[in-house]
Write a protein that holds these residues in place. Sequence first.
Motif, PDB file in Angstrom:
ATOM      1  N   GLU A 168     -13.379  58.860  12.593  1.00 33.48           N
ATOM      2  CA  GLU A 168     -13.562  58.707  11.148  1.00 33.48           C
ATOM      3  C   GLU A 168     -13.191  60.000  10.433  1.00 33.48           C
ATOM      4  OE1 GLU A 168     -14.829  57.189   7.367  1.00 33.48           O
ATOM      5  OE2 GLU A 168     -14.264  56.245   9.249  1.00 33.48           O
ATOM      6  N   LYS A 227      -2.966  50.024   9.678  1.00 27.83           N
ATOM      7  CA  LYS A 227      -4.269  50.515  10.140  1.00 27.83           C
ATOM      8  C   LYS A 227      -4.946  51.392   9.087  1.00 27.83           C
ATOM      9  CE  LYS A 227      -6.602  52.376  14.198  1.00 27.83           C
ATOM     10  NZ  LYS A 227      -7.659  53.047  13.428  1.00 27.83           N
ATOM     11  N   ASP A 264      -6.554  49.083   6.671  1.00 27.59           N
ATOM     12  CA  ASP A 264      -7.777  48.491   7.228  1.00 27.59           C
ATOM     13  C   ASP A 264      -8.938  49.475   7.215  1.00 27.59           C
ATOM     14  OD1 ASP A 264      -6.445  46.132   7.742  1.00 27.59           O
ATOM     15  OD2 ASP A 264      -6.107  46.559   9.871  1.00 27.59           O
ATOM     16  N   ASP A 265      -8.652  50.738   7.510  1.00 31.64           N
ATOM     17  CA  ASP A 265      -9.721  51.723   7.697  1.00 31.64           C
ATOM     18  C   ASP A 265     -10.150  52.430   6.417  1.00 31.64           C
ATOM     19  OD1 ASP A 265      -9.583  51.091  10.370  1.00 31.64           O
ATOM     20  OD2 ASP A 265      -8.576  52.938  10.983  1.00 31.64           O
ATOM     21  N   TYR A 266      -9.203  52.602   5.447  1.00 32.84           N
ATOM     22  CA  TYR A 266      -9.504  53.514   4.338  1.00 32.84           C
ATOM     23  C   TYR A 266      -9.236  52.983   2.929  1.00 32.84           C
ATOM     24  CZ  TYR A 266     -10.009  57.029   7.966  1.00 32.84           C
ATOM     25  OH  TYR A 266     -10.434  57.725   9.066  1.00 32.84           O
TER      26      TYR A 266
END
Length: 465
Positions: free
Chosen positions: A34, A277, A280-282
């Motif tokens: 993270e 990605k 999706d993550d941020y």
Amino acid sequence: MIAKPKIHLLPQTLLPIAMLASASVFAMQVPPSEQPVLRDIQQQVSADRLKTDVTKLVSFGTRHTLSETKSDTQGIGAARRWIKAEFEKISKQCGGCLEVVYQKQTFSGEKRIPNPTEVVNVVAIQRGSIDPNRYIVMSGDIDSRVSDPLNFTSDSPGANDNASGVAGVIEAARVLSKHKFDGTLVYAALSGEEQGLFGGKIMAEIAKKENWRVEAVINNDMIGNISGINGVINNTTARVFSEGVRYVETAEEARKRRFTGGEVDSPSRNVARYIDKIADDYIPNLDVMMVYRLDRFGRGGHHRPFNEVGFPAVRIMETNEHYDRQHQDLRIENGREYGDILAGVDFDFNAKLTSLNAVTMASMAWAPAPPANVKIAGAVKPSTTLSWEKAQGEMAKNLAGYRVHWRLTTDATWTKSQFVGNISEFELKNIVIDNYFFGVSSVSKDGFESPVVFPGPAGSFGGYK
């Protein structure tokens, strides 16, 4: 600046006996997954600033490549001088961190440039501190047009196509210039797209001549519209287009690829997966649709000239286009409104896609370079072995190690991975080479990861030179 995370290993008494037998376990420090600083960057992108910049670009009347260059208020000359002034203002605020330059070339005798015309890009370069010859580029197109591609006098606001992209480039520069990066970031406002992708050709040739190691070109062309001609209104998805096979692939490389795979694993395609990605993550409430095609059906964009000289390059844009608002004379016809005006831009969506670019660029630039010379072996064996060239010297300064990836051949994205440390070869035991696709990425001590590199020339991002 990034706060360096503290990574703690489990006490030996808590580790299984089988693990204690391997001294390498205690040397393995897995970087964090993270990155809070990326969330901060996402939140710093301003829809209000984007609206101000798009409105200013629209105010120049037309930004056609062949339009007025002497006026201070009308035409492409005024537009590019304003963009340069904005980059210089940003640079002043960060203590001169941007090199702001024009890239110029005169074209003539072309289908859409019949008379000698100087095509001018406006480019701001933010040099990296560890690996300055590794470049991550964000681009947008300055020019606009109406129905007739040679009509350079009629009003052509180009609000979404492509003031939204240029404003995104400027806004990304504002946000990212507050940070320092390992790799070099480039913010590029390119010209001549509507006349034949000429600005991209200029920049690609310069990059090739100057031996830039281009990790990614992220071209933004129409990133502000949420209302499609198909009746769909959607502010939660974006498309990323990428070529599947490298344009510069040789006949021998194609022969090898036929037997080893790689049709969907060009470096451009793995940049697209990287962007997916990141979303999706941020990026809240955004889903990336990876389109396995160079561009829209039979159409083109400014990432293509970079692909054509061998650089990884993709196109980011809205999912549902409205063709009444593209390349149209301003008019109302049978009660139907045509033209690319400000009312067609959703600035919250414009900010969302701009933040996708900014976070992607930051993550790549803080990560080490993608692994070079990735190879694979394992035919008629029960296991698969990947090897690669380890980074050396300054380029290894922030390197924690490498991660190996694999996925089923029918999977769109990388589904399985393992951090293997700072080594140059790793065997995946009891994973048969025939059943999966494989790749390797580099990981920084802070946990920033490079795009995945597919083995062999089909997936190569280039070397460390």
